[in-house]
Motif scaffolding. Structure first.
Motif, PDB file in Angstrom:
ATOM      1  N   SER A  43       0.626  -1.204   0.030  1.00 27.96           N
ATOM      2  CA  SER A  43      -0.147   0.099  -0.034  1.00 27.96           C
ATOM      3  C   SER A  43       1.033   1.053  -0.099  1.00 27.96           C
ATOM      4  N   HIS A  44       0.225   2.470  -0.425  1.00 23.72           N
ATOM      5  CA  HIS A  44       1.040   3.679  -0.318  1.00 23.72           C
ATOM      6  C   HIS A  44       0.014   4.421   0.635  1.00 23.72           C
ATOM      7  N   ALA A  45      -0.743   3.933   1.415  1.00 27.24           N
ATOM      8  CA  ALA A  45      -1.695   4.696   2.224  1.00 27.24           C
ATOM      9  C   ALA A  45      -0.909   5.762   3.334  1.00 27.24           C
ATOM     10  N   ASP A  46       0.371   5.105   3.543  1.00 26.17           N
ATOM     11  CA  ASP A  46       1.091   6.046   4.251  1.00 26.17           C
ATOM     12  C   ASP A  46       1.201   7.522   4.237  1.00 26.17           C
ATOM     13  N   GLN A  47       1.167   7.710   2.712  1.00 22.46           N
ATOM     14  CA  GLN A  47       1.093   9.070   2.401  1.00 22.46           C
ATOM     15  C   GLN A  47      -0.276   9.968   2.606  1.00 22.46           C
ATOM     16  N   THR A  48      -1.264   9.361   2.713  1.00 27.44           N
ATOM     17  CA  THR A  48      -2.564   9.974   2.880  1.00 27.44           C
ATOM     18  C   THR A  48      -3.329   9.696   4.229  1.00 27.44           C
ATOM     19  N   LEU A  49      -2.595   8.828   5.118  1.00 28.15           N
ATOM     20  CA  LEU A  49      -3.110   8.325   6.383  1.00 28.15           C
ATOM     21  C   LEU A  49      -3.568   9.383   7.295  1.00 28.15           C
ATOM     22  N   LEU A  50      -2.571  10.388   7.566  1.00 26.47           N
ATOM     23  CA  LEU A  50      -3.056  11.332   8.447  1.00 26.47           C
ATOM     24  C   LEU A  50      -3.922  12.226   7.964  1.00 26.47           C
ATOM     25  N   ALA A  51      -4.219  12.394   6.741  1.00 21.38           N
ATOM     26  CA  ALA A  51      -5.362  13.329   6.076  1.00 21.38           C
ATOM     27  C   ALA A  51      -6.591  12.382   6.280  1.00 21.38           C
ATOM     28  N   TYR A  52      -6.551  11.178   6.140  1.00 28.58           N
ATOM     29  CA  TYR A  52      -7.751  10.200   6.188  1.00 28.58           C
ATOM     30  C   TYR A  52      -7.712   9.293   7.358  1.00 28.58           C
ATOM     31  N   PRO A  53      -7.643   9.687   8.572  1.00 27.08           N
ATOM     32  CA  PRO A  53      -7.236   8.843   9.813  1.00 27.08           C
ATOM     33  C   PRO A  53      -8.372   7.670   9.969  1.00 27.08           C
ATOM     34  N   THR A  54      -9.380   7.903   9.465  1.00 23.54           N
ATOM     35  CA  THR A  54     -10.593   6.939   9.798  1.00 23.54           C
ATOM     36  C   THR A  54     -10.395   5.678   8.785  1.00 23.54           C
ATOM     37  N   MET A  55      -9.681   5.881   7.556  1.00 23.73           N
ATOM     38  CA  MET A  55      -9.338   5.006   6.868  1.00 23.73           C
ATOM     39  C   MET A  55     -10.542   4.138   6.186  1.00 23.73           C
ATOM     40  N   ASP A  56     -11.558   4.893   5.715  1.00 22.73           N
ATOM     41  CA  ASP A  56     -12.723   4.450   5.377  1.00 22.73           C
ATOM     42  C   ASP A  56     -12.707   3.605   4.198  1.00 22.73           C
ATOM     43  N   SER A  57     -11.764   3.758   3.244  1.00 25.51           N
ATOM     44  CA  SER A  57     -11.685   2.990   2.001  1.00 25.51           C
ATOM     45  C   SER A  57     -11.125   1.762   2.069  1.00 25.51           C
ATOM     46  N   MET A  58     -10.230   1.676   3.043  1.00 28.20           N
ATOM     47  CA  MET A  58      -9.694   0.329   3.594  1.00 28.20           C
ATOM     48  C   MET A  58     -10.795  -0.557   4.485  1.00 28.20           C
ATOM     49  N   LEU A  59     -11.132   0.294   5.565  1.00 25.86           N
ATOM     50  CA  LEU A  59     -12.101  -0.568   6.533  1.00 25.86           C
ATOM     51  C   LEU A  59     -13.438  -1.105   6.034  1.00 25.86           C
ATOM     52  N   HIS A  60     -13.807  -0.377   4.949  1.00 29.78           N
ATOM     53  CA  HIS A  60     -15.133  -0.993   4.305  1.00 29.78           C
ATOM     54  C   HIS A  60     -14.813  -2.162   3.542  1.00 29.78           C
ATOM     55  N   GLN A  61     -13.785  -2.471   3.130  1.00 32.31           N
ATOM     56  CA  GLN A  61     -13.499  -3.591   2.430  1.00 32.31           C
ATOM     57  C   GLN A  61     -12.702  -4.770   3.277  1.00 32.31           C
ATOM     58  N   GLY A  62     -12.631  -4.273   4.522  1.00 30.70           N
ATOM     59  CA  GLY A  62     -12.126  -5.456   5.508  1.00 30.70           C
ATOM     60  C   GLY A  62     -10.609  -5.383   6.080  1.00 30.70           C
ATOM     61  N   ILE A  63     -10.108  -4.450   5.537  1.00 33.13           N
ATOM     62  CA  ILE A  63      -8.425  -4.217   5.483  1.00 33.13           C
ATOM     63  C   ILE A  63      -8.247  -3.333   6.917  1.00 33.13           C
ATOM     64  N   THR A  64      -7.907  -4.088   7.881  1.00 34.30           N
ATOM     65  CA  THR A  64      -7.512  -3.457   9.287  1.00 34.30           C
ATOM     66  C   THR A  64      -6.007  -3.432   9.521  1.00 34.30           C
ATOM     67  N   THR A  65      -5.342  -3.806   8.714  1.00 28.62           N
ATOM     68  CA  THR A  65      -3.687  -3.496   8.669  1.00 28.62           C
ATOM     69  C   THR A  65      -3.048  -3.394   7.337  1.00 28.62           C
ATOM     70  N   PHE A  66      -2.278  -2.556   7.079  1.00 32.23           N
ATOM     71  CA  PHE A  66      -1.523  -2.371   5.927  1.00 32.23           C
ATOM     72  C   PHE A  66      -0.120  -2.039   6.025  1.00 32.23           C
ATOM     73  N   VAL A  67       0.572  -2.785   4.912  1.00 36.83           N
ATOM     74  CA  VAL A  67       2.021  -2.623   5.011  1.00 36.83           C
ATOM     75  C   VAL A  67       2.115  -1.158   3.990  1.00 36.83           C
ATOM     76  N   GLY A  68       2.745  -0.172   4.550  1.00 35.80           N
ATOM     77  CA  GLY A  68       2.867   1.081   3.871  1.00 35.80           C
ATOM     78  C   GLY A  68       4.316   1.427   3.260  1.00 35.80           C
ATOM     79  N   CYS A  69       4.478   2.503   2.653  1.00 33.78           N
ATOM     80  CA  CYS A  69       5.769   3.125   2.273  1.00 33.78           C
ATOM     81  C   CYS A  69       6.303   2.162   1.201  1.00 33.78           C
ATOM     82  N   MET A  70       5.466   1.537   0.296  1.00 28.99           N
ATOM     83  CA  MET A  70       6.240   0.750  -0.677  1.00 28.99           C
ATOM     84  C   MET A  70       6.723   1.487  -1.898  1.00 28.99           C
ATOM     85  N   CYS A  71       7.451   0.595  -2.648  1.00 35.30           N
ATOM     86  CA  CYS A  71       7.879   1.001  -3.977  1.00 35.30           C
ATOM     87  C   CYS A  71       9.060   2.220  -3.853  1.00 35.30           C
ATOM     88  N   GLY A  72       9.687   2.126  -2.595  1.00 37.24           N
ATOM     89  CA  GLY A  72      10.852   2.840  -2.161  1.00 37.24           C
ATOM     90  C   GLY A  72      10.427   4.420  -1.892  1.00 37.24           C
TER      91      GLY A  72
END
Length: 587
Positions: free
Chosen positions: A62-91
């Protein structure tokens, strides 16, 4: 008394064990018991009769680390069941913060505020800006402040800010390389720069990073040769860090890159894992071979199987390797449904869409664009790179409905002109003409082949957003929108791509990624584990996927608990923020 009892569901525990009818009791953020439990023993009871109870899903890329603090409720992830993500990908990671800030697609509109031209090559997408200029814009446009400098400080900031789900942090090598070597990085590193990079790696590992990611098709990661990668990734070994690799598959995405053997990019990462005796994770795996015609299912499946064989052969030799797959064939982080976005360099640098379209009436202006495209100067629309480009573009929405559903080639045939001229004419007919563009690397059959491998895991390769996002439609500067995966990728896996074995599908989304990440407290349902739990109405699962207006939540994820706290209740977000950063030392 238990805090919460999930009563009467079919439990799939993520280990691969058979499903069973059982209740799940939660207390103090952990799973307290699984079995037949009296509801009178709980303060709150969630009725899961007829539903499936599983661990929370773990996204491996995931690249969600880039926008996590703008969207801390993580709606787009949680509504599809993702409770944990590995961030900071692709360098690329949002920490540490140095002199330069690498741009990302989610914040392209913010970077465009700085200057309409942030790089020397008008056709390039890799760009950066000074951090001191970017940070005030992030504060104003995204609603959070960049208060950190080190990796330690960033993780502390995430916890202090509060999030609804969990992040597994990774250090982005491109981020630290840019700041150690500067933007002119196409050269061997100096010893002083190497020392700085190694210090940054260990600071991040000490802070709790699970490893380091590389992005070898983008600047500055593309400048790192195998010897450099061997030397730097060796620093991961002492702490058991993982090398997450966007492997070399396209070459530098500028102009017409030198064609390379894709499978060699996969082998490079596997050889590094073998030589350094470190764990490697191949990011968003796709086939290691170029194919034409790309839409031939037999060839796609054959090339995908051969790619998996190569990985299996290295695993048999002792390489500790995993891989993740994007559960679609529409590409990665973003999509560009507006036809006009194919011509972004010209409308950006000629004063906007209106002036661009006025100029497009001139044959000399068209000829200038035509020469750039057919000479291979522009990677995004490059017949030298994508010989089948005319068939990959399909018209989805147009004021003249007869063109809808047709490929760009077919539109040209209908108009009696060449394909590029037809695209020009479509824009003059309707500037808001919208398209779907297929991805050459994958189709549904190849994705099914990869996710069908018993060791597969999944990653949406997107950012996290809410029902609205910073990526907005500006008529004078239309750009990218979130890839539909942002909202429904994991549901697409469950409903279309993952097969019929529910137990195995859940294992690939929970237990298998937890195994790869060495997460002892998450990934399966068992007493003592952190209570990241889903209640799924399997019969109601529906992606609601939309490639034109992607901001749509899926159906079927009824309840989501993170660390024992309900964050989705009856399909609605509760606003709770029980998540945070998971540190390698306490996972």
């Amino acid at each position: 008394m238990y805090d919460i009892l999930i009563k009467g569901g079919t439990v799939i525990d993520g280990t691969g064990a058979a499903a069973m009818e059982a209740d799940v009791a939660i207390q103090d953020g952990k799973i307290a018991a699984i079995g037949a439990i009296d509801p009178a023993q709980a303060h709150e009871v969630i009725d899961a009769a007829g539903k499936t109870v599983t661990p929370g899903f773990i996204e491996m890329h995931s690249h969600a680390d880039q926008t996590l603090l703008a969207y801390p409720t993580m709606d787009s992830m949680l509504h599809q069941g993702i409770t944990t993500f590995v961030g900071c990908m692709c360098g690329q990671s949002i920490a540490p913060v140095g002199r330069y800030w690498l741009a990302n697609q989610a914040m392209r509109d913010i970077f465009d505020e700085l200057t309409p031209k942030l790089y020397a090559d008008m056709y390039a997408d890799d760009y950066y800006a000074l951090s001191e200029e970017v940070i005030p814009l992030i504060r104003r446009r995204c609603g959070f402040d960049v208060t950190w400098r080190t990796f330690h400080e960033w993780l502390d900031a995430v916890d202090a800010h509060g999030t609804s789900g969990n992040i597994v942090p990774v250090l982005g090598y491109s981020t630290i390389r840019m700041n150690a070597a500067g933007p002119d990085g196409d050269r061997p590193l100096t010893e002083a720069e190497k020392a700085q990079l190694k210090a940054d790696i260990h600071e991040a590992l000490d802070a709790g990073a699970f490893g380091m990611s590389v992005g070898l098709d983008y600047e500055p990661g593309i400048f790192s040769d195998t010897a450099e990668l061997l030397e730097m990734s060796k620093e991961l070994k002492k702490d058991g860090g993982i090398l997450f690799a966007h492997w070399r598959k396209t070459g530098q995405r500028r102009g017409t890159p030198k064609r390379q053997k894709k499978i060699d990019g996969i082998k490079e990462i596997l050889e590094i894992g073998l030589a350094n005796d470190i764990q490697v994770q191949i990011s968003h795996l796709s086939k290691g071979y170029d194919l034409y015609p790309a839409n031939d299912d037999y060839l796609q499946v054959a090339a995908s199987r051969r790619t998996l064989q190569v990985i299996d052969e290295y695993v048999a030799r002792g390489v500790r390797a995993g891989f993740d797959v994007i559960p679609n064939s529409t590409g990665g982080t973003m999509i560009a449904p507006d036809l006009i976005t194919l011509f972004r360099p010209w409308y950006k640098f000629t004063g906007g869409v209106s002036l661009f379209l006025r100029n497009l009436n001139g044959q000399d202006y068209r000829q200038m664009i035509r020469e750039a495209i057919f000479s291979g100067s522009y990677y995004i629309l490059n017949p030298k790179v994508q010989p089948e480009w005319e068939d990959e573009i399909r018209i989805i929405r147009c004021a003249q409905r007869r063109y809808e559903g047709k490929t760009a080639r077919q539109v040209g045939q209908m108009m009696g002109c060449d394909t590029l001229t037809a695209l020009f004419e479509l824009l003059l007919i309707d500037r808001r003409t919208q398209i779907f563009r297929a991805v050459h690397d994958a189709n549904a059959e190849s994705v099914k082949t990869f996710v069908g491998h018993p060791q597969a895991t999944l990653g949406n390769d997107t950012f996290v957003f809410g029902a609205t996002s910073t990526v907005a439609y500006d008529p004078e500067s239309p750009g990218n929108k979130p890839n539909p995966n942002t909202y429904c990728g994991f549901i697409k896996f469950l409903t279309e791509l993952g097969g019929d074995d529910r137990v195995e599908m859940i294992r690939k989304l929970t237990g298998r990624p937890a195994e790869l990440l060495h997460l002892k407290k998450r990934g399966t349902l068992a007493p003592g584990k952190q209570a990241d739990v889903l209640v799924i109405d399997w019969e109601a699962l529906k992606t609601n996927e939309n490639v034109i207006d992607p901001t749509v939540y899926p159906d079927g994820i009824q309840h989501v608990l993170v660390n024992g706290v309900p964050v989705i209740r009856d399909g609605r977000h509760t606003g709770a923020l029980p998540g945070g950063a998971i540190r390698r030392q306490d996972c």
